[in-house]
Design a protein around this motif. Structure first.
Motif, PDB file in Angstrom:
ATOM      1  N   LEU A 100     -11.055   8.015  -0.244  1.00  0.00           N
ATOM      2  CA  LEU A 100     -11.875   8.620   0.801  1.00  0.00           C
ATOM      3  C   LEU A 100     -10.961   9.408   1.728  1.00  0.00           C
ATOM      4  N   ASP A 101     -11.341  10.633   2.050  1.00  0.00           N
ATOM      5  CA  ASP A 101     -10.582  11.401   3.034  1.00  0.00           C
ATOM      6  C   ASP A 101     -11.539  12.255   3.846  1.00  0.00           C
ATOM      7  N   GLY A 111      -9.044   5.839   3.148  1.00  0.00           N
ATOM      8  CA  GLY A 111      -9.312   4.576   2.483  1.00  0.00           C
ATOM      9  C   GLY A 111      -9.396   4.709   0.978  1.00  0.00           C
ATOM     10  N   TYR A 112      -9.468   3.543   0.318  1.00  0.00           N
ATOM     11  CA  TYR A 112      -9.545   3.533  -1.140  1.00  0.00           C
ATOM     12  C   TYR A 112     -10.039   2.186  -1.618  1.00  0.00           C
ATOM     13  N   THR A 113     -10.494   2.157  -2.864  1.00  0.00           N
ATOM     14  CA  THR A 113     -10.853   0.920  -3.533  1.00  0.00           C
ATOM     15  C   THR A 113     -10.782   1.166  -5.024  1.00  0.00           C
ATOM     16  N   SER A 114     -11.103   0.155  -5.809  1.00  0.00           N
ATOM     17  CA  SER A 114     -11.006   0.276  -7.259  1.00  0.00           C
ATOM     18  C   SER A 114     -12.047  -0.601  -7.908  1.00  0.00           C
ATOM     19  N   MET A 115     -12.554  -0.137  -9.052  1.00  0.00           N
ATOM     20  CA  MET A 115     -13.396  -0.970  -9.904  1.00  0.00           C
ATOM     21  C   MET A 115     -13.208  -0.509 -11.335  1.00  0.00           C
ATOM     22  N   GLY A 116     -12.749  -1.417 -12.174  1.00  0.00           N
ATOM     23  CA  GLY A 116     -12.565  -1.095 -13.573  1.00  0.00           C
ATOM     24  C   GLY A 116     -11.516  -0.027 -13.807  1.00  0.00           C
ATOM     25  N   GLN A 117     -11.893   0.988 -14.549  1.00  0.00           N
ATOM     26  CA  GLN A 117     -10.978   2.043 -14.979  1.00  0.00           C
ATOM     27  C   GLN A 117     -10.674   3.051 -13.877  1.00  0.00           C
ATOM     28  N   TYR A 118     -11.388   2.981 -12.742  1.00  0.00           N
ATOM     29  CA  TYR A 118     -11.304   4.068 -11.767  1.00  0.00           C
ATOM     30  C   TYR A 118     -10.854   3.601 -10.380  1.00  0.00           C
TER      31      TYR A 118
END
Length: 355
Positions: A263-264, A252-259
């Motif tokens: 998840l693995d 999985g993955y997500t994003s907030m702002g610059q980053y």
């Protein structure tokens, strides 16, 4: 879950439709990667991955018995949406037969469950032929929400269906939809790609698109959400998937702002007597959208007391929509009670230290 080493199986795309407990250090900070980036994301704070994880829900039931693949939050209406593959032996409205779990996986048939923030199930809908559900996004709208998912599923070499495009549709309780439904708007930002998935940055109203263009080339692109909806596929930034994620089980993955956050990891395994034969490893990684470099990679011990513990999904929650600075980075886990009680339950943990 999704292995990043699986073989490529794709079809031609011809159209574009406008539409923890504190972890052990696994890699040093500011790791140099060969990842590339284009354009820029404004500087922002980042989640400290060394911060301990707080339990939110432990082993709650969803609509399906199979493991949760991903989840996302409607922070306006305080709803939680989860994605699972449909279980075997179920006949949905309009179907004239039952299908096995393998059939559902091959076709990419998903169940979306809506819960309130007390963990109560308050709705569900079914998606036939959409994909594997590695990541989903939520866009609040009035008292409900539009969901962002993969769509137009095609089986890979392991006979698991993954999306070749991106879909947006309104969550409607109790219905069954297919990719050609009038309810679905389909987008094709990278024609010819497969393993398409999406996530939404709820703080900055951006959409992340993860996709594969060959057997070993994975990328993430960051878009302004409104522009993407209008059919303008000009990324704010594009980064190659870092090499530290090669050969892992991507979860999985997500994003907030610059980053960008990924998840693995894998689950505990047991022998027939119930003796544990391997540990459950869960890694969180943060990637700078501006450079494509890995900033931090940490081993997470969140939920380590679960009998079965498989990492499944990342998402950003804003407990108070008027205060985005109080955002939380959530990790999801699928679990089961014992070797004999294998119905999968969902557990959620979060980090909230921004630095």
């Amino acid at each position: 879950m999704e292995s990043v080493t699986s073989g490529l199986s794709r079809r031609s795309i011809l159209r574009c439709v406008g539409g923890v407990a504190a972890g052990t250090l696994a890699a040093s900070l500011a790791i140099t990667q060969e990842g590339t980036a284009a354009a820029a994301a404004p500087s922002s704070e980042r989640f400290d991955l060394t911060d301990g994880s707080t339990e939110w829900f432990r082993e709650i039931l969803l609509n399906e018995t199979r493991i949760m693949q991903s989840f996302a939050f409607d922070n306006t209406n305080k709803h939680l949406y989860t994605a699972q593959l449909i279980g075997g032996g179920i006949s949905l409205p309009g179907e004239t037969q039952t299908y096995t779990g393998a059939d559902r996986s091959r076709n990419g048939d998903l169940c979306i469950t809506r819960l309130d923030w007390q963990g109560n199930i308050i709705g569900r809908m079914y998606l036939k032929g959409f994909g594997h559900g590695v990541s989903i996004g939520v866009e609040p709208s009035g008292g409900g929400a539009y969901l962002w998912t993969e769509t137009d599923s095609v089986p890979d070499s392991q006979n698991d269906g993954y999306g070749t495009k991106v879909a947006r549709f309104k969550f409607v309780n109790g219905i069954v939809i297919q990719p050609d439904s009038y309810r679905v708007t389909t987008f094709d930002p990278v024609p010819g790609s497969d393993h398409n998935t999406v996530a939404v940055d709820p703080v900055n109203n951006r959409l992340v698109h993860r996709y594969r263009t060959s057997a070993s080339v994975w990328s993430f692109s960051l878009y302004d959400l409104a522009s993407f909806k209008a059919g303008t596929f000009t990324p704010l930034a594009t980064v190659a998937q870092p090499s530290v994620l090669t050969g892992v089980t991507f979860q999985g993955y997500t994003s907030m702002g610059q980053y960008l956050y990924t998840l693995d990891g894998t689950a505990y395994t047991y022998d027939s007597s119930g003796n544990q034969t391997s540990s459950s490893t869960t890694y969180l990684t943060s990637v700078d959208w501006n450079t494509g470099d890995v900033f931090e990679r940490r081993l997470s011990n969140a939920g380590q007391s679960l009998f079965y513990r498989e990492p499944e999904g990342l998402a950003v929650q804003i407990p108070d929509i008027t205060n985005p600075a109080a955002a939380r980075l959530f990790l999801g886990f699928g679990s089961e009670a014992s070797l004999s009680d294998t119905d999968k339950k969902a557990s959620f943990y979060y980090k909230d230290l921004l630095v």
